[in-house]
Design a protein around this motif. Structure first.
Motif, short mmCIF file in Angstrom:
data_model
loop_
_atom_site.label_atom_id
_atom_site.label_comp_id
_atom_site.label_asym_id
_atom_site.label_seq_id
_atom_site.Cartn_x
_atom_site.Cartn_y
_atom_site.Cartn_z
N LYS A 56 41.09 49.89 45.10
CA LYS A 56 40.69 50.56 43.81
C LYS A 56 41.50 49.87 42.74
O LYS A 56 41.16 49.84 41.37
CB LYS A 56 41.16 52.00 43.91
CG LYS A 56 41.07 52.69 42.57
CD LYS A 56 41.39 54.55 42.73
CE LYS A 56 41.40 55.15 41.60
NZ LYS A 56 42.75 55.01 40.97
N THR A 57 42.93 49.42 42.67
CA THR A 57 43.82 48.73 41.71
C THR A 57 42.96 47.62 41.24
O THR A 57 42.86 47.32 40.29
CB THR A 57 45.12 48.22 42.56
OG1 THR A 57 45.66 49.63 42.63
CG2 THR A 57 45.94 47.71 41.39
N VAL A 58 42.35 46.95 42.05
CA VAL A 58 41.60 45.74 41.67
C VAL A 58 40.09 45.82 41.15
O VAL A 58 39.64 45.34 40.09
CB VAL A 58 41.72 44.65 42.71
CG1 VAL A 58 40.78 43.41 42.50
CG2 VAL A 58 43.03 44.23 43.18
N THR A 75 40.99 38.50 51.14
CA THR A 75 40.74 37.64 50.12
C THR A 75 41.56 37.77 48.97
O THR A 75 41.82 36.89 48.07
CB THR A 75 39.33 37.06 49.94
OG1 THR A 75 38.64 38.48 49.55
CG2 THR A 75 38.54 36.76 51.18
N ALA A 76 41.59 39.03 48.58
CA ALA A 76 42.08 39.38 47.23
C ALA A 76 43.71 39.24 47.03
O ALA A 76 44.45 38.97 47.94
CB ALA A 76 41.68 40.88 47.03
N GLU A 77 43.85 39.03 45.71
CA GLU A 77 45.34 38.90 45.21
C GLU A 77 45.81 40.02 44.30
O GLU A 77 44.85 40.41 43.68
CB GLU A 77 45.57 37.62 44.66
CG GLU A 77 45.45 36.41 45.62
CD GLU A 77 45.73 34.80 45.16
OE1 GLU A 77 45.52 34.99 44.10
OE2 GLU A 77 46.18 34.25 45.83
N THR A 108 52.41 37.47 32.73
CA THR A 108 51.66 37.10 34.12
C THR A 108 52.77 36.03 34.75
O THR A 108 52.84 34.99 34.23
CB THR A 108 50.44 36.54 34.05
OG1 THR A 108 49.61 37.43 33.43
CG2 THR A 108 49.77 36.32 35.18
N LEU A 109 53.36 36.72 35.86
CA LEU A 109 54.35 36.09 36.57
C LEU A 109 53.67 35.08 37.79
O LEU A 109 54.26 34.13 38.26
CB LEU A 109 55.40 36.87 37.05
CG LEU A 109 56.15 37.64 36.07
CD1 LEU A 109 57.26 38.44 36.75
CD2 LEU A 109 56.72 36.87 34.80
N GLY A 110 52.64 35.68 38.24
CA GLY A 110 51.83 34.92 39.39
C GLY A 110 50.96 35.89 40.23
O GLY A 110 50.70 37.01 39.53
N LYS A 115 46.80 41.22 51.51
CA LYS A 115 47.03 40.98 52.95
C LYS A 115 48.70 41.05 53.21
O LYS A 115 49.12 41.53 54.02
CB LYS A 115 46.38 39.73 53.47
CG LYS A 115 46.76 39.61 55.01
CD LYS A 115 45.61 38.67 55.69
CE LYS A 115 45.82 37.14 54.81
NZ LYS A 115 44.90 36.31 55.54
N ASP A 116 49.29 39.99 52.56
CA ASP A 116 50.78 39.75 52.84
C ASP A 116 51.60 41.06 51.99
O ASP A 116 52.67 41.36 52.77
CB ASP A 116 51.27 38.56 52.17
CG ASP A 116 50.76 37.35 52.85
OD1 ASP A 116 50.40 37.60 54.08
OD2 ASP A 116 50.62 36.40 52.12
#
Length: 216
Positions: A56-58, A75-77, A108-110, A115-116
């Protein structure tokens, strides 16, 4: 004849003693089994909730099925940002002078993989749909929707499993009683579930004791 009557009475007494023993120890054993199995099922539902909240955040909505959710985790970040305050002088046409303007700047830092972030190298997310102790291969039932109340709209989801799937081998009378339980110290109703399709909530229907066990 007297001997036969005595034997019958002894058998009846033994049967009565066993019935009394079962009436006392049966619920105790049932609760032990229930708490152990519920603990693992609830841990799985918490993983589903965490994954759905990340989705939901993404995506600003919840995943409609487990395939979509697992693919997203793979796959998402997350974008890592930092907010800071800043200010500058700007000429104001109304007052004809320079005035201090305060603003918030987002850097934006990165990025970090979902998953991690959620599972830290563990691959248990690949089996989110599988119910612990289910003997017939039953899966969690999961749905998502958009809840509309007047002009207000909000994404919602629910994941659940019938208690009878988890307690498949327990006495029918005790299982029936368990499915009717309502109380602050009980897993309420016939299902173990998290979220709701009828209200904006990601809470589970289990008591706090199961959250404390998960934190230990």
């Amino acid at each position: 004849m007297k001997t036969i009557i005595q034997i019958v009475l002894w058998v009846a007494c033994a049967g009565l003693a066993y019935a009394i023993y079962q009436s006392v120890t049966g619920p105790i054993e049932f609760n032990k089994v229930k708490e152990e199995r519920y603990g693992q099922v609830i841990a799985k539902l918490k993983d589903i909730r965490n994954a759905q909240e990340a989705y939901k955040t993404v995506n600003r909505k919840y995943a409609k099925d487990f395939n979509s959710l697992i693919k997203f985790i793979d796959t998402a970040e997350y974008t890592i940002t930092q907010q800071r305050d800043s200010s500058y002088m700007e000429f104001d046409k109304t007052y004809q002078i320079d005035l201090l303007k305060e603003v918030k700047i987002i850097d934006t830092l990165g990025a970090v993989s979902v998953k991690d972030s959620l599972f830290k190298g563990d691959t248990r997310y690949k089996t989110l749909m599988e119910v612990p102790f289910a003997q017939g291969g039953e899966k969690f039932e999961m749905k998502s929707d958009i809840l509309t109340k007047g002009s207000y709209k909000a994404p919602v989801f629910e994941a659940k499993i019938d208690k009878s799937v988890v307690l498949y081998d327990q006495p029918e009378a005790l299982l029936k009683k368990e499915k009717a339980e309502i109380g602050v110290e009980e897993v309420n109703g016939a299902f173990i579930k998290v979220g709701s399709l009828n209200e904006v909530s990601t809470a589970g229907n289990w008591p706090p004791v199961y959250d404390k066990k998960g934190d230990e």
